[in-house]
Write an enzyme that holds these catalytic residues in place. Structure first.
Site, mmCIF file in Angstrom:
data_model
loop_
_atom_site.group_PDB
_atom_site.id
_atom_site.type_symbol
_atom_site.label_atom_id
_atom_site.label_comp_id
_atom_site.label_asym_id
_atom_site.label_seq_id
_atom_site.Cartn_x
_atom_site.Cartn_y
_atom_site.Cartn_z
ATOM 1 C CG ASN A 22 -1.957 0.942 1.358
ATOM 2 O OD1 ASN A 22 -2.525 1.138 2.424
ATOM 3 N ND2 ASN A 22 -2.321 1.604 0.270
ATOM 4 C CB CYS A 83 -4.157 6.908 5.326
ATOM 5 S SG CYS A 83 -3.317 5.788 4.180
ATOM 6 N N GLY A 84 -4.302 4.214 7.727
ATOM 7 C CA GLY A 84 -3.550 3.491 8.738
ATOM 8 C C GLY A 84 -2.133 3.146 8.341
ATOM 9 C CG ASN A 85 -1.015 -0.065 5.736
ATOM 10 O OD1 ASN A 85 -0.694 -0.602 6.795
ATOM 11 N ND2 ASN A 85 -1.695 -0.712 4.803
ATOM 12 C CG ASN A 193 -12.129 2.886 2.113
ATOM 13 O OD1 ASN A 193 -11.262 3.136 1.295
ATOM 14 N ND2 ASN A 193 -12.492 3.765 3.040
#
EC number: 5.1.1.7
Length: 282
Positions: A22, A83-85, A193
């Site tokens: 990602n 946005c976690g990553n 999402n």
């Protein structure tokens, strides 16, 4: 609006990073003012005419004791509160340069806490999930556990909306067709999402992701958190799960203080967008 910075003759520095494939363009704007317009973001996102990314993140100075403030953009130029990553990637970068083992980061999602999990892994607390229809948000009041959509998916908010389908075989799903269709479903006024997940072992899920404003991605941190929460709510797993994505595996733990996500990150290279590239984008 073109990118604006204090030293236009040197271009715009950036980092290319990824979390399990990602991938992100990261712009550090803590020491100089940077403004990014939608045309420029879309051009940088293009994998032939630009750099290519799933999301672009801007690091701004932190306030109120926070180490930094993060702003996220999708490949189509729209913004995302979470946005976690990308948060894990930026946290790893900031920890390496500051020597800190724990950070406080602010986002539109709220205050997030990151820490060094050892062995090169980084953990981020993505906060408590949003389970009420109005918070996600959905178009009208309903039970978020099983939506009135074919396949009865579960809706979850992680600062951005998620729609999770539990299927026999995630590999068999036509992700491009179904993802694009569900992203724009009228039940999701801000789009969504989309995840398709299969139970492949005790507290282990296989998941594939369609990201709002991006398309198919190899991994998604907020999607992994949403899927873990949905699986626990439906009684398919406990609150601590391993999620295998196309790009690798994330560990997700839904605790009393929030949803913690742990995984690997990679700083691939650093570079600069040239003045000629910036000037060509109108």
């Amino acid at each position: 609006m073109r990118a604006m910075q204090t030293r236009t003759d040197t271009g715009l520095p950036f980092m290319k990073m990824h979390g399990l494939g990602n991938d992100f363009v990261i712009v550090d704007a803590r020491a100089q003012d940077v403004a990014l317009g939608v045309p420029l973001i879309r051009t940088i996102a293009h994998r032939q005419f630009g750099v290519g990314f799933d999301q672009l993140a801007v690091i701004r100075p932190g306030a109120g004791g926070a180490d930094a403030h993060l702003i996220f953009y999708n490949a189509d130029g729209s913004t995302s509160a979470a946005c976690g990553n990308a948060t894990r990637c930026i946290a790893r970068h900031l920890m390496q340069h500051s020597g800190k083992a724990a950070l406080t980061l602010t986002t539109e999602r709220g205050t997030l806490y990151a820490r060094d999990a050892g062995d090169g892994l980084t953990s981020v607390n993505m906060g408590q999930p949003q389970l009420d229809w109005a918070e996600i948000p959905l178009a009208r009041a309903m039970d978020t556990l099983e939506l009135p959509i074919e396949g009865t998916p579960t809706a979850t908010g992680m600062g951005n909306p998620h729609c999770t389908f539990f299927v026999e075989d995630a590999e068999a799903v036509d992700l491009e067709a179904r993802g694009a269709e569900i992203e724009h479903h009228p039940l999701f006024p801000q789009r969504t999402n989309v995840q398709f997940a299969s139970l492949i072992g005790p507290d282990r899920l296989r998941m594939r992701v369609w990201e709002r404003g991006v398309g198919v991605t190899l991994a998604s941190g907020s999607s992994s958190c949403a899927t873990a929460v949905a699986a626990a709510r439906r009684g398919l797993t406990g609150r601590k799960v391993a999620i295998t994505l196309d790009g690798g595996t994330l560990q997700v733990d839904w605790r009393d203080d929030g949803v913690w996500m742990t995984g690997a990150t990679m700083h691939v290279f650093s570079g600069a967008l040239t003045p000629a590239f910036l000037d060509a984008v109108k």
